[in-house]
Design an enzyme around this catalytic site. Structure first.
Site, mmCIF file in Angstrom:
data_model
loop_
_atom_site.group_PDB
_atom_site.id
_atom_site.type_symbol
_atom_site.label_atom_id
_atom_site.label_comp_id
_atom_site.label_asym_id
_atom_site.label_seq_id
_atom_site.Cartn_x
_atom_site.Cartn_y
_atom_site.Cartn_z
ATOM 1 N N VAL A 231 10.309 41.197 2.939
ATOM 2 C CA VAL A 231 10.630 39.788 3.171
ATOM 3 C C VAL A 231 10.571 39.485 4.669
ATOM 4 C CG1 VAL A 231 12.015 39.428 1.097
ATOM 5 C CG2 VAL A 231 13.102 40.382 3.144
ATOM 6 N N ARG A 233 7.533 40.333 7.573
ATOM 7 C CA ARG A 233 6.196 39.858 7.912
ATOM 8 C C ARG A 233 5.180 40.760 7.231
ATOM 9 N NH1 ARG A 233 7.760 35.569 8.862
ATOM 10 N NH2 ARG A 233 7.582 34.324 10.768
ATOM 11 N N ASP A 257 6.901 39.326 -0.651
ATOM 12 C CA ASP A 257 6.958 37.881 -0.426
ATOM 13 C C ASP A 257 6.072 37.458 0.730
ATOM 14 O OD1 ASP A 257 8.192 35.267 -1.019
ATOM 15 O OD2 ASP A 257 9.047 35.476 0.991
ATOM 16 N N GLU A 262 -2.516 35.342 4.095
ATOM 17 C CA GLU A 262 -1.878 34.360 3.199
ATOM 18 C C GLU A 262 -2.719 33.088 3.163
ATOM 19 O OE1 GLU A 262 2.220 33.727 4.252
ATOM 20 O OE2 GLU A 262 2.770 35.825 3.918
ATOM 21 N N HIS A 281 5.527 33.671 -0.208
ATOM 22 C CA HIS A 281 6.237 33.449 1.067
ATOM 23 C C HIS A 281 7.319 32.381 0.894
ATOM 24 C CE1 HIS A 281 5.702 33.814 5.701
ATOM 25 N NE2 HIS A 281 6.965 33.605 5.385
ATOM 26 N N SER A 283 10.868 33.403 -0.100
ATOM 27 C CA SER A 283 12.156 34.031 -0.367
ATOM 28 C C SER A 283 13.323 33.267 0.232
ATOM 29 C CB SER A 283 12.159 35.476 0.162
ATOM 30 O OG SER A 283 11.952 35.504 1.565
#
Length: 326
Positions: A231, A233, A257, A262, A281, A283
């Site tokens: 959670v 990077r 996450d 991305e 992404h 959380s």
């Protein structure tokens, strides 16, 4: 220095999603822009609010920043804006530390419970209308190692200890008798201590020291029954090494996450792995989170315009807001 009249505030937002800053419009000239217009919106600006915290446009527009004294980013991580030009300047950088702590801790507890109670398989069996009795795991007594001992890591540690889990930390320096982690191992000894953990949670900020910390060597050191949760990077992890570790069952599963790319590409094998939980992404993104980010910025703006010390000042050499000694 502030402008002679009202200060000029540039707000970098995503397309068609500017924040509501009506409360401070009487105190500043506000320029709203997406990243395509950032270069034109920076000259003469005293402050920059990076509301689009995923944007990487600032380095390319930095040459136009001729009067900036303050940059605030609407996230806890500052890596999208911490490039050499800003790091080496006199511009103050602040972040939104404190907004996401408890929400991310709840997410981590949730995915740990999902693994221990095998919820993913229960859903697959339910979709197939198949009755299959199984035994599941306890979380109480399991050892969680949290890499990252800032506020988010501490919130995670407190929440997991509340359900009976044993927690240790990994940070910059060794500490004994820490109120949240008990023992904090130095990050240089990460691999040495990974075999002790049933769950490994990555929540460290992205720095030169933490980038790629979870590589083939780290995953090989973990228990084959261990689960990995990221959670922090995406770049904390060498993705190909994680995929290889999951495929070879060097580790039992992962909840991810954040990713080095991305959105996660549709052809990534992580999507189809039954021992992997993927989220987008999100959380820390609970209902109302954007409003809270704006509130935190406005609080700091009021301090800035009245020349009070700012909250959440980032040490630009370390890459994060230093925590007070505990």
């Amino acid at each position: 220095m502030l402008g002679e009249d009202s200060p000029v505030l540039t707000v970098l937002h995503s397309v068609d999603q500017p924040p509501d800053l009506e409360r401070i419009e009487k105190y500043a000239t506000i320029r709203y822009t997406d990243e395509t217009g950032l270069t034109q919106a920076l000259p003469g600006a005293d402050a920059l609010f990076v509301y689009d915290f995923l944007s990487t446009a600032l380095p390319g527009a930095w040459h136009a920043a001729d009067r900036l004294s303050w940059v605030h980013i609407a996230s806890a991580g500052v890596d999208p804006v911490l490039f050499p030009g800003l790091r080496d300047s006199d511009v103050t950088l602040t972040n939104s530390r404190g907004v996401f702590d408890d929400a991310i801790a709840e997410y981590v507890l949730g995915v740990i419970l999902a693994f221990a109670k095998d919820f993913a398989r229960s859903l697959r069996l339910q979709e197939a209308a198949r009755w299959q009795h199984r035994e599941t795991e306890r979380v109480a007594g399991q050892h969680v190692m949290v890499m990252g001992t800032g506020p988010i890591g501490r919130a995670i540690a407190r929440m997991l200890r509340a359900v009976g889990m044993r927690v240790s930390g990994v940070g910059r320096t060794r500490r004994e008798n820490d109120p949240d982690f008990g023992v904090v191992h130095p990050s240089t000894e990460l691999v040495e201590h990974l075999p002790e953990a049933d769950y490994v949670v990555a929540v460290a900020p992205l720095t030169e020291q933490t980038k790629g910390a979870f590589d083939a060597r780290a995953f090989a050191a973990m228990k084959p029954t261990a689960r990995f949760v990221n959670v922090g990077r995406g770049e904390l992890v060498i993705t190909k090494d994680l995929i290889a570790a999951l495929r070879s069952q060097q580790i039992a599963g992962a909840a991810l996450d954040v990713f080095d790319v991305e959105p996660l590409p549709s052809d990534s094998p992580l999507w189809m792995m039954q021992n992997v939980l993927v989220s987008a992404h999100m959380s820390g993104d609970v209902i109302g989170w954007r409003n809270i980010l704006v509130e935190r910025f406005i609080e700091n703006f009021e301090r800035w315009r009245t020349r009070q010390p700012l909250h959440n000042v980032v040490d630009k050499q370390l890459g994060y807001v230093p925590s007070p000694a505990v």
